[in-house]
Design a protein around this motif. Structure first.
Motif, short mmCIF file in Angstrom:
data_model
loop_
_atom_site.label_atom_id
_atom_site.label_comp_id
_atom_site.label_asym_id
_atom_site.label_seq_id
_atom_site.Cartn_x
_atom_site.Cartn_y
_atom_site.Cartn_z
N THR A 118 0.84 -1.20 0.00
CA THR A 118 0.00 0.00 0.00
C THR A 118 0.87 1.25 0.00
OG1 THR A 118 -1.74 -1.17 1.20
CG2 THR A 118 -1.81 1.22 1.23
N ASP A 119 0.60 2.17 -0.93
CA ASP A 119 1.39 3.40 -1.03
C ASP A 119 0.54 4.63 -0.73
OD1 ASP A 119 -0.22 3.27 -3.21
OD2 ASP A 119 1.35 3.59 -4.72
N THR A 120 -0.57 4.43 -0.02
CA THR A 120 -1.45 5.55 0.36
C THR A 120 -1.46 5.70 1.87
OG1 THR A 120 -3.34 4.03 0.33
CG2 THR A 120 -2.95 5.34 -1.66
N VAL A 121 -1.84 6.86 2.32
CA VAL A 121 -1.90 7.14 3.75
C VAL A 121 -3.09 6.41 4.35
CG1 VAL A 121 -2.14 8.94 5.52
CG2 VAL A 121 -0.80 9.38 3.43
N LYS A 122 -2.87 5.73 5.46
CA LYS A 122 -3.96 5.01 6.13
C LYS A 122 -4.77 6.00 6.97
CE LYS A 122 -2.00 0.38 6.27
NZ LYS A 122 -1.64 -0.77 7.14
N VAL A 123 -6.01 6.22 6.58
CA VAL A 123 -6.90 7.13 7.31
C VAL A 123 -7.72 6.38 8.33
CG1 VAL A 123 -8.77 8.80 7.05
CG2 VAL A 123 -6.96 8.68 5.32
N CYS A 124 -8.19 5.20 7.97
CA CYS A 124 -9.08 4.43 8.84
C CYS A 124 -8.29 3.39 9.63
CB CYS A 124 -10.16 3.74 8.03
SG CYS A 124 -11.21 4.89 7.14
N GLN A 125 -8.63 3.24 10.88
CA GLN A 125 -8.04 2.23 11.74
C GLN A 125 -9.12 1.19 12.07
OE1 GLN A 125 -4.85 2.13 12.41
NE2 GLN A 125 -4.45 4.08 11.37
N PHE A 126 -8.74 -0.08 11.99
CA PHE A 126 -9.69 -1.16 12.26
C PHE A 126 -9.43 -1.74 13.64
CE2 PHE A 126 -9.09 -0.97 7.67
CZ PHE A 126 -10.39 -0.91 7.21
N THR A 127 -10.50 -2.09 14.31
CA THR A 127 -10.36 -2.76 15.60
C THR A 127 -9.84 -4.17 15.39
OG1 THR A 127 -12.63 -3.62 15.57
CG2 THR A 127 -12.28 -1.40 16.48
N ALA A 128 -9.41 -4.80 16.47
CA ALA A 128 -8.90 -6.16 16.37
C ALA A 128 -9.97 -7.11 15.85
CB ALA A 128 -8.39 -6.62 17.73
N GLU A 129 -11.22 -6.91 16.28
CA GLU A 129 -12.32 -7.76 15.81
C GLU A 129 -12.58 -7.56 14.33
OE1 GLU A 129 -12.40 -5.80 18.42
OE2 GLU A 129 -12.37 -7.27 20.06
N GLU A 130 -12.55 -6.31 13.86
CA GLU A 130 -12.77 -6.04 12.44
C GLU A 130 -11.64 -6.63 11.60
OE1 GLU A 130 -15.19 -1.77 12.68
OE2 GLU A 130 -12.99 -1.81 12.58
N ALA A 131 -10.41 -6.46 12.06
CA ALA A 131 -9.27 -7.02 11.32
C ALA A 131 -9.35 -8.54 11.26
CB ALA A 131 -7.96 -6.57 11.95
N ALA A 132 -9.73 -9.18 12.36
CA ALA A 132 -9.85 -10.64 12.38
C ALA A 132 -10.94 -11.11 11.42
CB ALA A 132 -10.14 -11.12 13.80
N ALA A 133 -12.06 -10.37 11.37
CA ALA A 133 -13.14 -10.74 10.46
C ALA A 133 -12.70 -10.59 9.00
CB ALA A 133 -14.38 -9.88 10.74
N MET A 134 -11.99 -9.50 8.69
CA MET A 134 -11.51 -9.30 7.33
C MET A 134 -10.46 -10.34 6.96
SD MET A 134 -11.29 -5.14 7.37
CE MET A 134 -11.03 -4.91 5.60
N GLN A 135 -9.63 -10.71 7.91
CA GLN A 135 -8.62 -11.74 7.66
C GLN A 135 -9.27 -13.09 7.36
OE1 GLN A 135 -5.06 -11.88 10.26
NE2 GLN A 135 -5.66 -13.97 10.71
N ALA A 136 -10.30 -13.45 8.13
CA ALA A 136 -11.01 -14.70 7.88
C ALA A 136 -11.73 -14.66 6.54
CB ALA A 136 -12.01 -14.95 9.02
N ARG A 137 -12.31 -13.51 6.21
CA ARG A 137 -12.99 -13.36 4.93
C ARG A 137 -12.01 -13.48 3.77
NH1 ARG A 137 -17.05 -14.31 1.65
NH2 ARG A 137 -17.62 -12.58 0.28
N LEU A 138 -10.82 -12.92 3.93
CA LEU A 138 -9.79 -13.01 2.88
C LEU A 138 -9.38 -14.46 2.65
CD1 LEU A 138 -7.69 -11.71 0.98
CD2 LEU A 138 -6.18 -11.51 2.95
N ALA A 139 -9.13 -15.20 3.75
CA ALA A 139 -8.75 -16.60 3.61
C ALA A 139 -9.85 -17.42 2.95
CB ALA A 139 -8.42 -17.18 4.99
#
Length: 489
Positions: A118-139
């Motif tokens: 990623t070469d853009t500035v990160k504006v949004c921060q995800f909670t641990a629960e949101e990141a875990a859900a996105m990680q599971a969805r990606l897999a």
């Protein structure tokens, strides 16, 4: 680690039950010649090596969708029917592209927080629960796409068996799968290459041949465990202080490139990768000399150094000229430097072999790998759907007769294109039935004619267009973070 590829935890053997049958006697001892070959790092002769598993039949159709459509179109008698089939193929392709375009957008969105590029500035921060859900969805989504692209998963047992095999190259590499929180390894279209080597026990006068499985495409998705989690695992498993485990993890990972993060998910696609080179694809690998190389180095370096030491000592003691004594010491220093340089040159040759394999076999990385995967999944679906509609157009096929019709398609592909393919007619039937192009009546599948299929997919395309317009006109404006995700993805 992903459930599919999680390593087995270490367990303590239970106490022996007196009522159980006695343990089987150990197998025959390995011949001394085989042990010496393993020590030296030479390939095991075929009459002693472990039997290899049979190569699975490939589900990949080695033709482009354009080639399939054009070839089948030319084979249809009558110009009008051929044009109707071509029109049906174009409308089917547009319908599939609509679905895969939405899937690709969703896949890029869930991968965005884990992308190392990623070469853009990160504006949004995800909670641990949101990141875990996105990680599971990606897999979940990558596993789905890999299946659609006709890749097959390699289980942890298969990966460990490959990693433990004696390599036919001069590399000795150790890989610990417990280092990874997520690990997905998929291969597609396995073939074998023939190798011939000289047998050292015959003074290299005789040779023997062996086959090496090669993955035409190999997909690897991995995520490192955090340093804290890995240190805690080592401390618990080996009963060592947490500080000691943390130092061990830091030492093991100090060679990782700058910017490597345990929060990132790394995706790689390789081409024509030999099975015994799978170990070099993992970032946390430990390159070591073979025992034979160590013995050779210590013998030559130690012997040369001792000889130089005795020779230099005699010259220094016998020298009456101080310049002669200094010259003898310089010569000894040069000898030691030469031995040390030889050590590093050997290691550099190992690393050069690694870099060459990674450079020439790497096909795509991270977001480019996702784009490639989506494209290949759509490609395989299109080919399977076109071939199924071509061979069964206008027919009514009983469910019990599907296997026979699949065998006919397998035989036709082998005769017409000279390829051995395990054609996935069940997947094609599931998609075509979900589209409504193929209907079911009891235990029968009713296939449309080319004209009816073209009309059906034309109606679906119009529905897609109307749905896209409705989303643009009626959907509520996204929130700030949703908008940023959409733009960055």
């Amino acid at each position: 680690m992903d459930a599919m590829h999680s390593t087995q935890p270490r367990t303590t053997a239970p106490a022996a039950d007196p009522h159980e049958a006695p343990a089987a006697a150990p197998g025959p001892r390995r011949p001394l010649l085989i042990w010496l070959r393993e020590f030296a790092g030479f390939p095991i002769p075929p009459d002693h090596e472990a039997p290899r598993r049979a190569l699975p039949r490939s589900r990949f159709i080695p033709l482009s969708r354009q080639a399939v459509a054009v070839d089948l179109c030319h084979d249809i008698p009558g110009e009008k029917d051929g044009q109707t089939f071509a029109m049906m193929a174009l409308k089917l392709e547009r319908h599939r592209n609509h679905d895969y375009r939405q899937l690709a957008a969703e896949l890029r969105r869930v991968y965005l927080p884990f992308s190392p590029d990623t070469d853009t500035v990160k504006v949004c921060q995800f909670t641990a629960e949101e990141a875990a859900a996105m990680q599971a969805r990606l897999a979940e989504m990558t596993a789905h796409l890999l299946t659609r692209a006709n890749y097959s998963p390699l289980s942890t047992a298969e990966i460990n068996a490959i990693l433990n095999e004696q390599s036919s190259y001069s590399l000795r590499i150790e890989v610990d799968l417990d280092e990874y929180d997520i690990l997905q390894v998929y291969g597609r279209d396995v073939y074998s290459t023939h190798h011939t080597v000289r047998r050292p026990e015959t003074a290299y006068l005789l040779s023997y041949s062996y086959d090496v499985p090669v993955y035409r495409r190999l997909f690897v998705l991995l995520k490192l465990k955090s340093n804290a989690d890995r240190a805690a695992e080592i401390a618990a498993a080996e009963n060592v202080p947490l500080k000691t485990a943390e130092k061990r993890v830091a030492k093991r990972r100090k060679g990782l490139p700058t910017g490597t993060s345990t929060e990132n998910i790394y995706i790689k696609v390789f081409k024509d990768m030999p099975e015994h080179d799978l170990q070099i694809l993992f970032p946390l690998r430990r390159v070591q000399f073979r025992p034979f190389d160590k013995l050779k180095f210590y013998a030559t370096a130690g012997g040369g150094t001792l000889f130089g030491l005795f020779s230099t000592t005699g010259k220094v003691v016998a020298a009456t000229n101080p310049f002669a004594a200094v010259g003898a010491l310089v010569a000894f220093g040069g000898l030691v430097a030469r031995q040390v340089t030889g050590f590093f040159n050997q290691r550099n040759r190992y690393m050069m072999e690694l870099s060459q394999k990674l450079f020439f076999h790497n096909l795509a990385n991270n977001r480019a790998a996702i784009t490639l995967l989506v494209d290949r999944a759509e490609e395989e679906d299109m080919k399977e759907d076109l071939i199924t509609l071509y061979h069964l157009a206008g027919e009514t096929v009983e469910q019990a007769d599907v296997a026979r019709r699949k065998a006919e398609i397998d035989a036709l592909l082998a005769e017409r294109y000279k390829v051995e393919v395990d054609f996935e007619i069940d997947d094609a039937l599931r998609r075509l039935t979900a589209d409504g192009a193929v209907t079911q009546s009891g235990t029968s599948y009713i296939f449309p004619t080319f004209a009816a299929a073209a009309q059906h997919y034309d109606r679906l395309i119009k529905l897609h267009d109307a749905e896209d317009v409705r989303h643009i006109q009626e959907d509520e404006a996204p929130g700030a973070c949703e908008a940023v995700e959409a733009v960055e993805a």
